[in-house]
Scaffold this motif. Sequence first.
Motif, mmCIF file in Angstrom:
data_model
loop_
_atom_site.group_PDB
_atom_site.id
_atom_site.type_symbol
_atom_site.label_atom_id
_atom_site.label_comp_id
_atom_site.label_asym_id
_atom_site.label_seq_id
_atom_site.Cartn_x
_atom_site.Cartn_y
_atom_site.Cartn_z
ATOM 1 N N LEU A 147 7.338 -8.014 -6.712
ATOM 2 C CA LEU A 147 6.622 -7.346 -5.623
ATOM 3 C C LEU A 147 5.433 -8.187 -5.160
ATOM 4 O O LEU A 147 5.172 -8.316 -3.955
ATOM 5 C CB LEU A 147 6.151 -5.976 -6.105
ATOM 6 C CG LEU A 147 5.624 -4.999 -5.054
ATOM 7 C CD1 LEU A 147 6.686 -4.706 -4.003
ATOM 8 C CD2 LEU A 147 5.169 -3.704 -5.722
ATOM 9 N N LEU A 148 4.717 -8.776 -6.111
ATOM 10 C CA LEU A 148 3.580 -9.636 -5.772
ATOM 11 C C LEU A 148 4.041 -10.838 -4.953
ATOM 12 O O LEU A 148 3.369 -11.231 -3.980
ATOM 13 C CB LEU A 148 2.876 -10.103 -7.051
ATOM 14 C CG LEU A 148 1.717 -11.091 -6.880
ATOM 15 C CD1 LEU A 148 0.603 -10.499 -6.010
ATOM 16 C CD2 LEU A 148 1.167 -11.509 -8.243
ATOM 17 N N ASN A 149 5.183 -11.414 -5.300
ATOM 18 C CA ASN A 149 5.708 -12.556 -4.539
ATOM 19 C C ASN A 149 5.954 -12.185 -3.084
ATOM 20 O O ASN A 149 5.660 -12.974 -2.169
ATOM 21 C CB ASN A 149 7.009 -13.067 -5.176
ATOM 22 C CG ASN A 149 6.758 -13.786 -6.488
ATOM 23 O OD1 ASN A 149 5.661 -14.271 -6.739
ATOM 24 N ND2 ASN A 149 7.781 -13.847 -7.340
ATOM 25 N N GLU A 150 6.501 -10.985 -2.859
ATOM 26 C CA GLU A 150 6.720 -10.515 -1.484
ATOM 27 C C GLU A 150 5.384 -10.335 -0.754
ATOM 28 O O GLU A 150 5.245 -10.693 0.420
ATOM 29 C CB GLU A 150 7.499 -9.193 -1.493
ATOM 30 C CG GLU A 150 8.947 -9.321 -1.918
ATOM 31 C CD GLU A 150 9.782 -10.166 -0.966
ATOM 32 O OE1 GLU A 150 9.654 -10.000 0.263
ATOM 33 O OE2 GLU A 150 10.567 -11.004 -1.461
ATOM 34 N N ALA A 151 4.403 -9.771 -1.466
ATOM 35 C CA ALA A 151 3.081 -9.546 -0.871
ATOM 36 C C ALA A 151 2.417 -10.872 -0.482
ATOM 37 O O ALA A 151 1.791 -10.986 0.587
ATOM 38 C CB ALA A 151 2.197 -8.768 -1.839
ATOM 39 N N ALA A 192 -4.439 -6.962 0.051
ATOM 40 C CA ALA A 192 -4.889 -6.571 -1.289
ATOM 41 C C ALA A 192 -3.759 -5.935 -2.081
ATOM 42 O O ALA A 192 -2.848 -5.315 -1.514
ATOM 43 C CB ALA A 192 -6.071 -5.608 -1.194
ATOM 44 N N PHE A 193 -3.834 -6.091 -3.419
ATOM 45 C CA PHE A 193 -2.807 -5.558 -4.320
ATOM 46 C C PHE A 193 -3.529 -4.844 -5.461
ATOM 47 O O PHE A 193 -4.339 -5.435 -6.160
ATOM 48 C CB PHE A 193 -1.974 -6.715 -4.876
ATOM 49 C CG PHE A 193 -0.701 -6.316 -5.583
ATOM 50 C CD1 PHE A 193 -0.723 -5.564 -6.773
ATOM 51 C CD2 PHE A 193 0.536 -6.721 -5.088
ATOM 52 C CE1 PHE A 193 0.442 -5.225 -7.426
ATOM 53 C CE2 PHE A 193 1.724 -6.379 -5.743
ATOM 54 C CZ PHE A 193 1.679 -5.628 -6.906
ATOM 55 N N GLN A 194 -3.212 -3.562 -5.630
ATOM 56 C CA GLN A 194 -3.771 -2.793 -6.744
ATOM 57 C C GLN A 194 -2.683 -2.506 -7.767
ATOM 58 O O GLN A 194 -1.580 -2.075 -7.415
ATOM 59 C CB GLN A 194 -4.363 -1.466 -6.257
ATOM 60 C CG GLN A 194 -5.037 -0.657 -7.366
ATOM 61 C CD GLN A 194 -5.675 0.621 -6.828
ATOM 62 O OE1 GLN A 194 -4.971 1.602 -6.567
ATOM 63 N NE2 GLN A 194 -6.986 0.615 -6.656
ATOM 64 N N GLU A 252 -1.144 -12.737 -13.978
ATOM 65 C CA GLU A 252 -0.553 -13.331 -12.776
ATOM 66 C C GLU A 252 -1.266 -12.844 -11.516
ATOM 67 O O GLU A 252 -1.558 -13.635 -10.608
ATOM 68 C CB GLU A 252 0.940 -13.002 -12.708
ATOM 69 C CG GLU A 252 1.670 -13.784 -11.647
ATOM 70 C CD GLU A 252 3.130 -14.032 -11.997
ATOM 71 O OE1 GLU A 252 3.946 -14.014 -11.069
ATOM 72 O OE2 GLU A 252 3.444 -14.253 -13.182
ATOM 73 N N LEU A 253 -1.554 -11.552 -11.478
ATOM 74 C CA LEU A 253 -2.246 -10.995 -10.320
ATOM 75 C C LEU A 253 -3.653 -11.576 -10.193
ATOM 76 O O LEU A 253 -4.097 -11.927 -9.093
ATOM 77 C CB LEU A 253 -2.306 -9.466 -10.435
ATOM 78 C CG LEU A 253 -3.059 -8.712 -9.335
ATOM 79 C CD1 LEU A 253 -2.472 -9.009 -7.961
ATOM 80 C CD2 LEU A 253 -3.052 -7.209 -9.614
ATOM 81 N N THR A 254 -4.347 -11.687 -11.317
ATOM 82 C CA THR A 254 -5.721 -12.196 -11.307
ATOM 83 C C THR A 254 -5.778 -13.628 -10.775
ATOM 84 O O THR A 254 -6.752 -14.017 -10.117
ATOM 85 C CB THR A 254 -6.316 -12.153 -12.733
ATOM 86 O OG1 THR A 254 -6.253 -10.805 -13.209
ATOM 87 C CG2 THR A 254 -7.767 -12.597 -12.744
ATOM 88 N N SER A 263 -7.064 -5.413 -7.370
ATOM 89 C CA SER A 263 -7.759 -4.268 -7.944
ATOM 90 C C SER A 263 -6.933 -3.823 -9.144
ATOM 91 O O SER A 263 -5.770 -3.449 -8.999
ATOM 92 C CB SER A 263 -7.872 -3.131 -6.917
ATOM 93 O OG SER A 263 -8.371 -1.956 -7.516
ATOM 94 N N ILE A 264 -7.518 -3.917 -10.339
ATOM 95 C CA ILE A 264 -6.813 -3.525 -11.564
ATOM 96 C C ILE A 264 -7.470 -2.254 -12.097
ATOM 97 O O ILE A 264 -8.674 -2.241 -12.363
ATOM 98 C CB ILE A 264 -6.862 -4.651 -12.608
ATOM 99 C CG1 ILE A 264 -6.118 -5.885 -12.078
ATOM 100 C CG2 ILE A 264 -6.249 -4.195 -13.928
ATOM 101 C CD1 ILE A 264 -6.605 -7.189 -12.628
ATOM 102 N N ILE A 265 -6.700 -1.201 -12.206
ATOM 103 C CA ILE A 265 -7.216 0.080 -12.677
ATOM 104 C C ILE A 265 -6.650 0.348 -14.066
ATOM 105 O O ILE A 265 -5.446 0.243 -14.293
ATOM 106 C CB ILE A 265 -6.822 1.235 -11.721
ATOM 107 C CG1 ILE A 265 -7.294 0.932 -10.281
ATOM 108 C CG2 ILE A 265 -7.406 2.558 -12.216
ATOM 109 C CD1 ILE A 265 -8.790 0.825 -10.098
#
Length: 287
Positions: free
Chosen positions: A96-100, A107-109, A134-136, A143-145
């Motif tokens: 999903l991150l690759n698509e984003a 932004a990606f949470q 990977e997201l960081t 945004s990491i919750i």
Amino acid sequence: MNAKKVLVAGATGYLGQYLVKELKRRGFWVRILIRREAQKQLFTKVDDIFVGEITRPETLNGITQNIDWVISSVGITRQKDGLTYMDVDYQGNANLLNEALKDQVEAFQYISAINGDQLRQLKIFEAKERFVDELTNAAIQQSIIRPNGYFSDMKDFLTMAKGGRVYLFGDGKQQLNPIHGADLAEFCVDKMIAGSPEESVGGPDILSQNQLASIALQAWSKPIKIYHLPDWIRKSIIWSLRTFTSSKTYGPIEFFLTAMAKDNIAQTYGTHHLNEFFKEEVNKEKA
């Protein structure tokens, strides 16, 4: 009407359904990802529905087109359908991150779990935290919750209490503040708007395990009967499961037994209280 367009992945899960409601309440345009056409009937107030499987990247092409924000609560508690934590919690979210990134999403949470960064040795967190890494490191606002346990997770205590007694490991003094899905969804959207990079959060009430057990027994109108088992039993169960079963079996139990041996307290937030939730669940079962 809020101009932002948001994709919610994990929309059919406990938290995901509250996220969709909260985003729509605030006027966001919402697209959801679902795995099967039949799941469309769960959602009547979304703007767009995308059918695809997060573990199969070829089915995700175009999912983040014209999207400003992605919010993912994708993850599995129990490994099933031949899928592992690494397949879903890590690789699925990475797809999903690759698509984003391809579509230059703003932004990606990602919704992980409290203390996940300190518990990487657990199978569930190994996968979640690999994705957090990977997201960081990705070229996107993140945004990491890290929520405490969900109210829905606490129903295990309610199930035990129905029989008239609750068993705890150790002295039962470890504390936690579980959170309701509606409160957590509100918090997630607030932090997305604020651009907050990382937050831990729990519900408004900090409870010891003894208090939690008492609340569960009271919800069933049972006398307070709490039995404390020696902590070596908990440790031996974890060792036995790791030694003699697969991660499919021991993953969720390992997580639960490890989490119950320490305090899990996050900043307090929300208006929903666990005693009220337990009473509602008991009334539902009695109805």
